[in-house]
Design an enzyme around this catalytic site. Structure first.
Site, PDB file in Angstrom:
ATOM      1  N   SER A 121       0.833  -1.206   0.000  1.00 38.93           N
ATOM      2  CA  SER A 121       0.000   0.000   0.000  1.00 38.93           C
ATOM      3  C   SER A 121       0.868   1.256   0.000  1.00 38.93           C
ATOM      4  CB  SER A 121      -0.902   0.018   1.236  1.00 38.93           C
ATOM      5  OG  SER A 121      -1.755  -1.096   1.245  1.00 38.93           O
TER       6      SER A 121
HETATM    7  N1  SAH Z   1      -0.590  -4.352   3.887  1.00 39.84           N
HETATM    8  C1  SAH Z   1       0.106  -5.064   2.869  1.00 39.84           C
HETATM    9  C2  SAH Z   1      -0.853  -5.179   1.694  1.00 39.84           C
HETATM   10  C3  SAH Z   1      -0.522  -6.204   0.713  1.00 39.84           C
HETATM   11  S1  SAH Z   1      -1.730  -6.293  -0.632  1.00 39.84           S
HETATM   12  C4  SAH Z   1       1.338  -4.264   2.497  1.00 39.84           C
HETATM   13  O1  SAH Z   1       1.222  -3.042   2.469  1.00 39.84           O
HETATM   14  O2  SAH Z   1       2.389  -4.848   2.224  1.00 39.84           O
HETATM   15  C5  SAH Z   1      -2.930  -7.380   0.043  1.00 39.84           C
HETATM   16  C6  SAH Z   1      -2.411  -8.700   0.476  1.00 39.84           C
HETATM   17  O3  SAH Z   1      -3.518  -9.504   0.860  1.00 39.84           O
HETATM   18  C7  SAH Z   1      -1.669  -9.483  -0.607  1.00 39.84           C
HETATM   19  O4  SAH Z   1      -0.392  -9.782  -0.139  1.00 39.84           O
HETATM   20  C8  SAH Z   1      -2.523 -10.726  -0.809  1.00 39.84           C
HETATM   21  O5  SAH Z   1      -1.727 -11.865  -1.121  1.00 39.84           O
HETATM   22  C9  SAH Z   1      -3.220 -10.836   0.535  1.00 39.84           C
HETATM   23  N2  SAH Z   1      -4.483 -11.573   0.551  1.00 39.84           N
HETATM   24  C10 SAH Z   1      -5.535 -11.492  -0.310  1.00 39.84           C
HETATM   25  N3  SAH Z   1      -6.517 -12.345   0.046  1.00 39.84           N
HETATM   26  C11 SAH Z   1      -6.073 -12.983   1.173  1.00 39.84           C
HETATM   27  C12 SAH Z   1      -6.644 -13.984   2.022  1.00 39.84           C
HETATM   28  N4  SAH Z   1      -7.853 -14.518   1.778  1.00 39.84           N
HETATM   29  N5  SAH Z   1      -5.926 -14.392   3.089  1.00 39.84           N
HETATM   30  C13 SAH Z   1      -4.685 -13.892   3.341  1.00 39.84           C
HETATM   31  N6  SAH Z   1      -4.100 -12.947   2.574  1.00 39.84           N
HETATM   32  C14 SAH Z   1      -4.789 -12.486   1.499  1.00 39.84           C
END
Ligand code: SAH
Length: 229
Positions: free
Chosen positions: A64
């Site tokens: 993000s």
């Molecule tokens: N806050 C993190 C955001 C990563 S993007 C950062 O800033 O680094 C969102 C993340 O959610 C991704 O890494 C994706 O793999 C994860 N994600 C999506 N659906 C998910 C689920 N059902 N369970 C666990 N992780 C999930």
């Protein structure tokens, strides 16, 4: 929303100062934690680590933008006090999980759940290079591979739950794992998403408000994500 372009602004502290100047960060604690956890350690291309934009991290996921990390930390600040329990669903790079761990401290608990095992592994490497490394070693910070829609019952109930991917609706398991007095910040929607602030009142009832409109990757199954949704 972009608060600056990256030219010449290549230091973590300057990034935090910009977020303060533009009113995204008003809390000293949030400024401190974002200064303590260097964003460059969590971004694949360190050169543009401090640009206020999301960045691809592989597996159809993104880290993000700094202003979104700051917004979520601000919204959760009261629920990230020393000794409290925090859950980061879709922990991705581990950046926010590390921030949560610093805020709740060694007596607290910060848990990340991420469904791409490769991201779990790289997030642990990122955290090991950061100021949160001792907390990972001592065990007050942990990151797990799993479906975050189920939460992480072992360390529940949580004072703070952050969801880093957009859910079509708020998962019941996450509501169940929220402590009375606890707060969850979660993007909800499909094409159009709102960042929802979900408070569990002391009597167990739920209050929900919309903070702002946002665009996150979906909270979905691993298969759907790897297929490109
Ligand atoms: N806050 C993190 C955001 C990563 S993007 C950062 O800033 O680094 C969102 C993340 O959610 C991704 O890494 C994706 O793999 C994860 N994600 C999506 N659906 C998910 C689920 N059902 N369970 C666990 N992780 C999930």
């Amino acid at each position: 929303m972009r608060f600056w372009i990256g030219n010449g602004i290549n230091k973590n502290k300057q990034m935090v100062e910009h977020l303060q100047r533009y009113g995204v960060i008003s809390s000293m604690k949030v400024a401190e934690v974002m200064e303590t956890i260097d964003r460059a350690l969590f971004v694949p291309d360190g050169a543009s680590a401090y640009v206020d934009s999301p960045m691809a991290i592989g597996y159809n996921a993104t880290i993000s933008a700094p202003h979104m990390h700051a917004t979520c930390l601000q919204l959760l600040e009261q629920n990230l006090q020393p000794g409290m329990h925090a859950l980061d669903v879709g922990s991705g790079t581990g950046y926010l999980t590390a921030c949560f761990a610093i805020m709740v401290g060694p007596q607290g608990r910060a848990v990340g759940v991420e469904h791409i095992p490769e991201l779990v592994a790289s997030s642990i490497k990122n955290i090991e290079k950061s100021a949160a490394a001792p907390l990972l070693k001592e065990g007050s910070l942990s990151v797990h591979a799993g479906d975050g829609r189920q939460g992480w019952p072992e360390c529940a109930p949580y004072d703070a739950i952050h969801v880093g991917a957009a859910a079509p609706e708020i998962p019941q398991a996450l509501l169940d794992q929220l402590k009375p007095g606890g707060r969850m910040v979660i993007p909800v929607g499909n094409m159009f998403q709102d960042l929802k602030v979900v408070d569990k009142n002391m009597d167990g009832s739920i209050s929900i408000r919309s903070e702002t409109s946002v665009r996150y990757v979906p909270l979905t199954s691993r298969d759907a994500q790897l297929r490109g949704y």
